[in-house]
Design a protein around this motif. Structure first.
Motif, PDB file in Angstrom:
ATOM      1  N   GLY A 126      -4.842 -27.013  63.812  1.00  0.00           N
ATOM      2  CA  GLY A 126      -5.293 -27.631  62.572  1.00  0.00           C
ATOM      3  C   GLY A 126      -5.688 -29.082  62.695  1.00  0.00           C
ATOM      4  N   THR A 127      -5.950 -29.555  63.907  1.00  0.00           N
ATOM      5  CA  THR A 127      -6.305 -30.952  64.117  1.00  0.00           C
ATOM      6  C   THR A 127      -7.712 -31.058  64.704  1.00  0.00           C
ATOM      7  OG1 THR A 127      -5.407 -30.948  66.366  1.00  0.00           O
ATOM      8  CG2 THR A 127      -3.895 -31.535  64.576  1.00  0.00           C
ATOM      9  N   PRO A 128      -8.369 -32.216  64.559  1.00  0.00           N
ATOM     10  CA  PRO A 128      -9.676 -32.407  65.191  1.00  0.00           C
ATOM     11  C   PRO A 128      -9.631 -32.201  66.698  1.00  0.00           C
ATOM     12  CG  PRO A 128      -9.314 -34.114  63.546  1.00  0.00           C
ATOM     13  CD  PRO A 128      -8.016 -33.366  63.681  1.00  0.00           C
ATOM     14  N   ALA A 129      -8.524 -32.601  67.319  1.00  0.00           N
ATOM     15  CA  ALA A 129      -8.397 -32.423  68.771  1.00  0.00           C
ATOM     16  C   ALA A 129      -8.388 -30.940  69.135  1.00  0.00           C
ATOM     17  CB  ALA A 129      -7.126 -33.106  69.274  1.00  0.00           C
ATOM     18  N   MET A 130      -7.730 -30.111  68.337  1.00  0.00           N
ATOM     19  CA  MET A 130      -7.724 -28.674  68.607  1.00  0.00           C
ATOM     20  C   MET A 130      -9.121 -28.096  68.409  1.00  0.00           C
ATOM     21  SD  MET A 130      -6.290 -25.843  69.499  1.00  0.00           S
ATOM     22  CE  MET A 130      -4.495 -25.827  69.363  1.00  0.00           C
ATOM     23  N   ALA A 131      -9.803 -28.513  67.347  1.00  0.00           N
ATOM     24  CA  ALA A 131     -11.163 -28.020  67.111  1.00  0.00           C
ATOM     25  C   ALA A 131     -12.075 -28.368  68.280  1.00  0.00           C
ATOM     26  CB  ALA A 131     -11.711 -28.593  65.811  1.00  0.00           C
ATOM     27  N   GLU A 132     -11.935 -29.566  68.800  1.00  0.00           N
ATOM     28  CA  GLU A 132     -12.767 -29.979  69.929  1.00  0.00           C
ATOM     29  C   GLU A 132     -12.410 -29.191  71.184  1.00  0.00           C
ATOM     30  OE1 GLU A 132     -15.536 -31.572  72.339  1.00  0.00           O
ATOM     31  OE2 GLU A 132     -15.431 -31.655  70.149  1.00  0.00           O
ATOM     32  N   ALA A 133     -11.123 -28.961  71.399  1.00  0.00           N
ATOM     33  CA  ALA A 133     -10.700 -28.183  72.570  1.00  0.00           C
ATOM     34  C   ALA A 133     -11.237 -26.756  72.491  1.00  0.00           C
ATOM     35  CB  ALA A 133      -9.171 -28.170  72.654  1.00  0.00           C
ATOM     36  N   ILE A 134     -11.248 -26.185  71.307  1.00  0.00           N
ATOM     37  CA  ILE A 134     -11.791 -24.836  71.121  1.00  0.00           C
ATOM     38  C   ILE A 134     -13.296 -24.833  71.321  1.00  0.00           C
ATOM     39  CG2 ILE A 134     -12.205 -23.050  69.376  1.00  0.00           C
ATOM     40  CD1 ILE A 134      -9.397 -23.775  68.265  1.00  0.00           C
ATOM     41  N   ARG A 135     -13.959 -25.849  70.804  1.00  0.00           N
ATOM     42  CA  ARG A 135     -15.410 -25.956  70.955  1.00  0.00           C
ATOM     43  C   ARG A 135     -15.803 -25.936  72.441  1.00  0.00           C
ATOM     44  NH1 ARG A 135     -18.936 -28.165  67.374  1.00  0.00           N
ATOM     45  NH2 ARG A 135     -17.236 -29.162  66.249  1.00  0.00           N
ATOM     46  N   GLN A 136     -15.028 -26.586  73.260  1.00  0.00           N
ATOM     47  CA  GLN A 136     -15.324 -26.653  74.687  1.00  0.00           C
ATOM     48  C   GLN A 136     -15.165 -25.296  75.382  1.00  0.00           C
ATOM     49  OE1 GLN A 136     -12.927 -29.785  76.356  1.00  0.00           O
ATOM     50  NE2 GLN A 136     -13.813 -31.367  75.049  1.00  0.00           N
ATOM     51  N   LYS A 137     -14.457 -24.368  74.734  1.00  0.00           N
ATOM     52  CA  LYS A 137     -14.230 -23.043  75.319  1.00  0.00           C
ATOM     53  C   LYS A 137     -15.144 -21.983  74.719  1.00  0.00           C
ATOM     54  CE  LYS A 137     -10.641 -24.774  77.509  1.00  0.00           C
ATOM     55  NZ  LYS A 137     -10.680 -25.063  78.955  1.00  0.00           N
ATOM     56  N   ALA A 138     -16.047 -22.369  73.827  1.00  0.00           N
ATOM     57  CA  ALA A 138     -16.838 -21.402  73.067  1.00  0.00           C
ATOM     58  C   ALA A 138     -17.779 -20.575  73.935  1.00  0.00           C
ATOM     59  CB  ALA A 138     -17.618 -22.114  71.973  1.00  0.00           C
ATOM     60  N   ASP A 139     -18.068 -21.039  75.133  1.00  0.00           N
ATOM     61  CA  ASP A 139     -18.941 -20.281  76.029  1.00  0.00           C
ATOM     62  C   ASP A 139     -18.157 -19.474  77.058  1.00  0.00           C
ATOM     63  OD1 ASP A 139     -21.361 -21.089  74.857  1.00  0.00           O
ATOM     64  OD2 ASP A 139     -21.339 -22.970  75.982  1.00  0.00           O
ATOM     65  N   SER A 140     -16.843 -19.421  76.883  1.00  0.00           N
ATOM     66  CA  SER A 140     -16.016 -18.678  77.825  1.00  0.00           C
ATOM     67  C   SER A 140     -16.470 -17.226  77.884  1.00  0.00           C
ATOM     68  CB  SER A 140     -14.546 -18.742  77.404  1.00  0.00           C
ATOM     69  OG  SER A 140     -13.765 -17.847  78.150  1.00  0.00           O
ATOM     70  N   SER A 141     -16.689 -16.717  79.085  1.00  0.00           N
ATOM     71  CA  SER A 141     -17.163 -15.344  79.254  1.00  0.00           C
ATOM     72  C   SER A 141     -16.141 -14.316  78.780  1.00  0.00           C
ATOM     73  CB  SER A 141     -17.516 -15.080  80.719  1.00  0.00           C
ATOM     74  OG  SER A 141     -16.373 -15.266  81.546  1.00  0.00           O
ATOM     75  N   SER A 142     -14.881 -14.708  78.703  1.00  0.00           N
ATOM     76  CA  SER A 142     -13.837 -13.776  78.271  1.00  0.00           C
ATOM     77  C   SER A 142     -13.857 -13.546  76.767  1.00  0.00           C
ATOM     78  CB  SER A 142     -12.457 -14.293  78.685  1.00  0.00           C
ATOM     79  OG  SER A 142     -12.117 -15.445  77.937  1.00  0.00           O
ATOM     80  N   GLY A 143     -14.477 -14.465  76.007  1.00  0.00           N
ATOM     81  CA  GLY A 143     -14.465 -14.352  74.560  1.00  0.00           C
ATOM     82  C   GLY A 143     -13.077 -14.504  73.972  1.00  0.00           C
ATOM     83  N   LEU A 144     -12.253 -15.263  74.678  1.00  0.00           N
ATOM     84  CA  LEU A 144     -10.849 -15.376  74.295  1.00  0.00           C
ATOM     85  C   LEU A 144     -10.332 -16.745  74.708  1.00  0.00           C
ATOM     86  CD1 LEU A 144      -8.430 -13.389  73.318  1.00  0.00           C
ATOM     87  CD2 LEU A 144      -7.851 -13.315  75.741  1.00  0.00           C
ATOM     88  N   VAL A 145      -9.538 -17.350  73.853  1.00  0.00           N
ATOM     89  CA  VAL A 145      -8.892 -18.610  74.222  1.00  0.00           C
ATOM     90  C   VAL A 145      -7.446 -18.573  73.749  1.00  0.00           C
ATOM     91  CG1 VAL A 145      -9.599 -19.853  72.128  1.00  0.00           C
ATOM     92  CG2 VAL A 145      -9.066 -21.139  74.197  1.00  0.00           C
TER      93      VAL A 145
END
Length: 209
Positions: A158-177
């Motif tokens: 629920g923080t901007p830092a978490m949103a940014e960390a998730i954004r950086q994983k959005a192209d993960s081939s696994s489709g999972l974070v």
């Protein structure tokens, strides 16, 4: 691993336009079908023995319009105890500012506390059409030991830092974070809810991969 935040507590500032929406029956059927599947798996719901008895888990589906290409419909906050969600329990997130922790939505109820995590994925990758956020202790423990994409354990949900960390994983081939800073939390995404759910089922079926 850490994160003792209280699940379900909204961290972002929400501008909710109280506007009654009537989603098509076919859309409600699809959303509720996959939400119910996640409830059966134990990844979405409400249990007095888990997370201080508050609801957990949520899902969303991209629902754009010409002015808001990244808009999406998402489960309302604290609805995990309900078997079926009508239109009132599916607010429409029309804008999200992940850097400043702000969400703008239309509907009768506020969006899930994880709305910014979903927004980060939709904004980062136009191919993502559906997102499931589940709470699965067994999968979380297994995934955290493997080479899956993870957010750092010192970043709370629920923080901007978490949103940014998730954004950086959005192209993960696994489709999972795996959200190491959010106890038992995982995000799965795909071109539809069936594909997003399959990412979680596959992890359950093949924990060693």
């Amino acid at each position: 691993m850490s994160s003792q935040q209280q699940e379900g507590v909204i961290q972002y500032a929400c501008q909710l336009h109280k506007k009654k929406r009537h989603w098509p029956e076919s859309l409600l059927e699809e959303l509720n079908h996959w939400r119910n599947e996640m409830q059966v798996a134990g990844w979405i719901g409400q249990n007095p023995q888990r997370y201080q008895g508050l609801g957990f888990g949520n899902l969303s589906l991209r629902q754009p319009d010409p002015q808001e290409p990244d808009a999406f419909v998402i489960t309302a906050s604290q609805t995990g105890h309900l078997d079926w969600l009508d239109s009132d329990a599916w607010p429409w997130v029309i804008a999200a500012d992940t850097r400043h922790n702000r969400v703008e939505a239309e509907g009768s109820q506020p969006p899930s506390s994880e709305a910014l995590s979903h927004a980060a994925l939709y904004q980062a990758n136009p191919e993502i059409q559906a997102v499931i956020h589940g709470h699965a202790p067994d999968l979380w423990q297994l995934a955290a030991q493997q080479s899956l994409a993870c957010t750092p354990e010192n970043i709370p949900y629920g923080t901007p830092a978490m949103a940014e960390a998730i954004r950086q994983k959005a192209d993960s081939s696994s489709g999972l974070v795996v959200m190491l800073g959010h106890q038992d939390g995982l995000l799965a995404w795909g071109r539809n809810l069936a594909e997003a759910a399959e990412k979680l089922y596959a992890l359950q079926s093949n924990p060693g991969q």
